[in-house]
Design an enzyme around this catalytic site. Structure first.
Site, PDB file in Angstrom:
ATOM      1  N   SER A  19      -7.216  12.609 -48.189  1.00  0.00           N
ATOM      2  CA  SER A  19      -8.451  11.829 -48.188  1.00  0.00           C
ATOM      3  C   SER A  19      -8.273  10.641 -49.122  1.00  0.00           C
ATOM      4  O   SER A  19      -7.611  10.742 -50.155  1.00  0.00           O
ATOM      5  CB  SER A  19      -9.607  12.706 -48.677  1.00  0.00           C
TER       6      SER A  19
ATOM      7  N   GLU B 232      -7.438  18.204 -35.291  1.00  0.00           N
ATOM      8  CA  GLU B 232      -8.734  17.602 -34.955  1.00  0.00           C
ATOM      9  C   GLU B 232      -8.594  16.506 -33.885  1.00  0.00           C
ATOM     10  O   GLU B 232      -9.403  16.403 -32.973  1.00  0.00           O
ATOM     11  CB  GLU B 232      -9.368  16.989 -36.212  1.00  0.00           C
TER      12      GLU B 232
ATOM     13  N   GLN C  50      -6.589   0.592  -7.262  1.00  0.00           N
ATOM     14  CA  GLN C  50      -5.772   0.096  -8.368  1.00  0.00           C
ATOM     15  C   GLN C  50      -6.212   0.746  -9.695  1.00  0.00           C
ATOM     16  O   GLN C  50      -5.449   0.773 -10.650  1.00  0.00           O
ATOM     17  CB  GLN C  50      -5.909  -1.431  -8.436  1.00  0.00           C
TER      18      GLN C  50
ATOM     19  N   LYS D 237      -4.363   3.882 -12.016  1.00  0.00           N
ATOM     20  CA  LYS D 237      -3.183   3.868 -12.886  1.00  0.00           C
ATOM     21  C   LYS D 237      -3.456   4.084 -14.366  1.00  0.00           C
ATOM     22  O   LYS D 237      -2.832   4.937 -15.006  1.00  0.00           O
ATOM     23  CB  LYS D 237      -2.426   2.556 -12.707  1.00  0.00           C
TER      24      LYS D 237
ATOM     25  N   HIS E 276     -18.063  36.452 -30.532  1.00  0.00           N
ATOM     26  CA  HIS E 276     -19.219  35.742 -31.127  1.00  0.00           C
ATOM     27  C   HIS E 276     -18.894  35.201 -32.522  1.00  0.00           C
ATOM     28  O   HIS E 276     -19.783  35.024 -33.341  1.00  0.00           O
ATOM     29  CB  HIS E 276     -20.451  36.649 -31.221  1.00  0.00           C
TER      30      HIS E 276
ATOM     31  N   ASN F 127       0.812  -1.218   0.000  1.00  0.00           N
ATOM     32  CA  ASN F 127       0.000   0.000   0.000  1.00  0.00           C
ATOM     33  C   ASN F 127       0.850   1.274   0.000  1.00  0.00           C
ATOM     34  O   ASN F 127       0.569   2.222  -0.733  1.00  0.00           O
ATOM     35  CB  ASN F 127      -0.969  -0.001   1.188  1.00  0.00           C
TER      36      ASN F 127
ATOM     37  N   TYR G  58      -6.521   2.017   2.422  1.00  0.00           N
ATOM     38  CA  TYR G  58      -6.429   1.460   1.076  1.00  0.00           C
ATOM     39  C   TYR G  58      -7.623   0.564   0.774  1.00  0.00           C
ATOM     40  O   TYR G  58      -8.106  -0.186   1.620  1.00  0.00           O
ATOM     41  CB  TYR G  58      -5.127   0.648   0.915  1.00  0.00           C
TER      42      TYR G  58
ATOM     43  N   LYS H 299      -8.021  16.992 -51.176  1.00  0.00           N
ATOM     44  CA  LYS H 299      -8.120  17.302 -49.751  1.00  0.00           C
ATOM     45  C   LYS H 299      -6.777  17.354 -49.041  1.00  0.00           C
ATOM     46  O   LYS H 299      -5.881  16.570 -49.302  1.00  0.00           O
ATOM     47  CB  LYS H 299      -8.986  16.254 -49.036  1.00  0.00           C
TER      48      LYS H 299
HETATM   49  N1  ARG Z   1      -1.718  -3.522  -7.321  1.00  0.00           N
HETATM   50  C1  ARG Z   1      -2.170  -2.803  -6.183  1.00  0.00           C
HETATM   51  C2  ARG Z   1      -2.602  -1.411  -6.603  1.00  0.00           C
HETATM   52  O1  ARG Z   1      -2.218  -1.014  -7.639  1.00  0.00           O
HETATM   53  C3  ARG Z   1      -1.078  -2.663  -5.183  1.00  0.00           C
HETATM   54  C4  ARG Z   1      -1.552  -2.503  -3.781  1.00  0.00           C
HETATM   55  C5  ARG Z   1      -2.248  -3.740  -3.374  1.00  0.00           C
HETATM   56  N2  ARG Z   1      -2.479  -3.763  -1.984  1.00  0.00           N
HETATM   57  C6  ARG Z   1      -3.292  -4.678  -1.451  1.00  0.00           C
HETATM   58  N3  ARG Z   1      -3.436  -4.631  -0.193  1.00  0.00           N
HETATM   59  N4  ARG Z   1      -3.933  -5.553  -2.179  1.00  0.00           N
HETATM   60  O2  ARG Z   1      -3.330  -0.732  -5.929  1.00  0.00           O
END
Ligand code: ARG
Length: 470
Positions: free
Chosen positions: A276, A289, A321, A324, A155, A109, A316, A282
């Site tokens: 195009s 875009e 998770q 990420k 405008h 954690n 936690y 084009k």
């Molecule tokens: N892979 C987990 C995450 O990205 C790591 C931490 C996991 N901790 C746990 N107590 N399961 O959050």
């Protein structure tokens, strides 16, 4: 066999392994994970929690594991769930049971929170640099076009002429605030959570400051519960990234408009456009875009992270998770956009004559005529009405203010004199906005100097960060 398998009597269901594993995306954190572990081992040794010999072995082993991950030799497995367990397993395979001492006084954690912060520091540096590069490219266009006049819009109707450089500088200053926001967030990112353990701290006599110091942090997270469960630094980054995207997207929209036949104000370099498959004529501003389009996913990542966090009790939870992929995606999406944007702006061809024509064939000098009458003693409200009549007259006779004869314009007010036309040329209209921050050439030059000074400060800040974290 799982590293945590002791209290289990059955193997994990394979679908559970697949569902809960994060290795296929958190392998991006490998370098940071091992960097953090190296600092942790050094601290354990310094605090006499690990013997010198064990620490040496583990340190050497971690370096081999890193090498093997980098050169693709190491097999990262879903069974080991995430990057942290994979590295530990690889370490034990490499150096034997002594590798099992690495995780002393630490939890995944606090480890994952650390990795996220280490990753984000690099991202903040890279993105700040890329934004600064784009500012540099816009600044170059501003300098090259210091005499180019462009219709300014409100405008999306022609309003008052501005210098094209003034318009470029508007983006330079937006991006400046973005860089400053990233810089400000640095001090909240750059705190070490390591030592918070699973949530409550650890029974070992560790030295959190020592780890923080080795890793170039400004200090430690003060509360262990907060240290492992805080992801507001991620939210803050995603929010700052969303604003950068907003700014880029607005510029994209202008590039798309300006490069259309309807505006015909710029031409993007062939190297930054596509064709195009069907229409041979084009040339499409696809990059602009797509950068505009990708703003959606960057906003989505922000909302996703906020939503994931909103109902979580301390500390936690596995939900976290989910912090990420959105972050990685935003970092990569933004870097991709910024890396393309600077050279696209650098190579943009500005069609000065067309911009000038658009200003000349328009009533965007009407305010100046009203201001002229005020200068001759008329109240602004009255002059506004008089000029309104003059504009209507011109529209009915298919001409612009500068096409009028003196006798013709005097008919609307006897206080008008021959000098009126000197006030109405595009150059005069622009240079009359001689107020700090205005579009007069000397005021735009002041802005250029300020923007250059800002860029130097960014450079210095980035150099300081680089020194601090290496
Ligand atoms: N892979 C987990 C995450 O990205 C790591 C931490 C996991 N901790 C746990 N107590 N399961 O959050």
């Amino acid at each position: 066999m799982k590293l945590w398998g002791g209290r289990f009597t059955k193997p994990t269901n394979q679908l559970v392994d697949e569902y809960t594993a994060s290795i296929h995306f958190d392998k991006k954190l490998a370098t940071y994970d091992i960097k953090g572990s190296l600092a942790h081992v050094a601290m354990l040794e310094k605090c006499a929690i690990l013997s010198e010999g064990d620490a040496k072995e583990i340190t050497a082993g971690l370096k081999i594991v890193l090498e093997k991950i980098n050169n693709g030799e190491a097999v990262l497995s879903e069974e080991q769930e995430d990057i942290h367990m994979n590295v530990e397993k690889l370490l034990i395979d490499e150096i034997g049971p002594v590798g099992g001492k690495l995780h002393t006084g630490r939890s995944r954690n606090d480890q994952v929170a650390l990795d996220m912060r280490l990753y984000l520091r690099d991202a903040l540096m890279d993105i700040s640099q890329l934004v600064a590069n784009l500012q540099g490219a816009l600044l170059e266009q501003a300098k090259k076009n210091i005499d180019t006049v462009l219709p300014g819009y409100t405008h999306l109707q022609r309003a008052q002429p501005v210098l094209f450089s003034h318009h470029m500088l508007a983006y330079v200053f937006m991006l400046q605030r973005d860089v400053e926001r990233l810089g400000d967030s640095w001090k909240r990112v750059n705190k070490s959570p390591l030592g918070a353990g699973a949530l409550a701290g650890t029974t070992f006599g560790i030295d959190r400051e020592f780890v923080a110091d080795q890793l170039g942090f400004d200090g430690i997270c003060e509360n262990s519960l907060d240290a492992v469960s805080d992801r507001d630094f991620v939210v803050e980054f995603l929010g700052n990234a969303a604003l950068i995207s907003t700014h880029l997207s607005r510029l994209c929209e202008e590039l798309v408009q300006w490069s259309s036949a309807e505006f015909n104000f710029i031409e993007l370099d062939d190297a930054f456009c596509t064709g195009s498959s069907m229409m041979p004529q084009k040339k499409n501003p696809d990059v602009a875009e797509l950068v505009r389009g990708k703003t959606g996913r960057i906003y989505g990542n922000l909302i996703g992270m906020l939503t994931t966090l909103k109902g979580l009790p301390l500390a936690y939870n596995k939900d976290m998770q989910e912090d990420k992929e959105g972050m990685f995606d935003t970092v990569e999406t933004l870097k991709g956009a910024l890396a393309l944007f600077a050279p696209m702006m650098e190579t943009m061809h500005v069609k000065k004559e067309n911009m000038y024509e658009a200003v000349r064939n328009d009533f965007s000098n009407a305010t100046d005529l009203a201001d002229y009458l005020v200068g001759k003693g008329m109240a602004f409200r009255e002059s506004h009405a008089v000029v309104g009549e003059i504009v209507l007259h011109c529209i009915q006779h298919n001409k612009y203010l500068l096409d009028m004869k003196l006798e013709e314009i005097i008919g609307f007010s006897s206080i008008i004199e021959e000098d009126v036309f000197d006030f109405l040329t595009p150059e005069a209209v622009v240079n009359a906005r001689n107020v700090a921050g205005g579009t007069a050439k000397n005021r735009v030059e002041e802005q250029i100097s300020k923007a250059e000074k800002n860029l130097k400060e960014t450079e210095n800040r980035l150099a300081e960060w680089a020194e601090q974290i290496n």
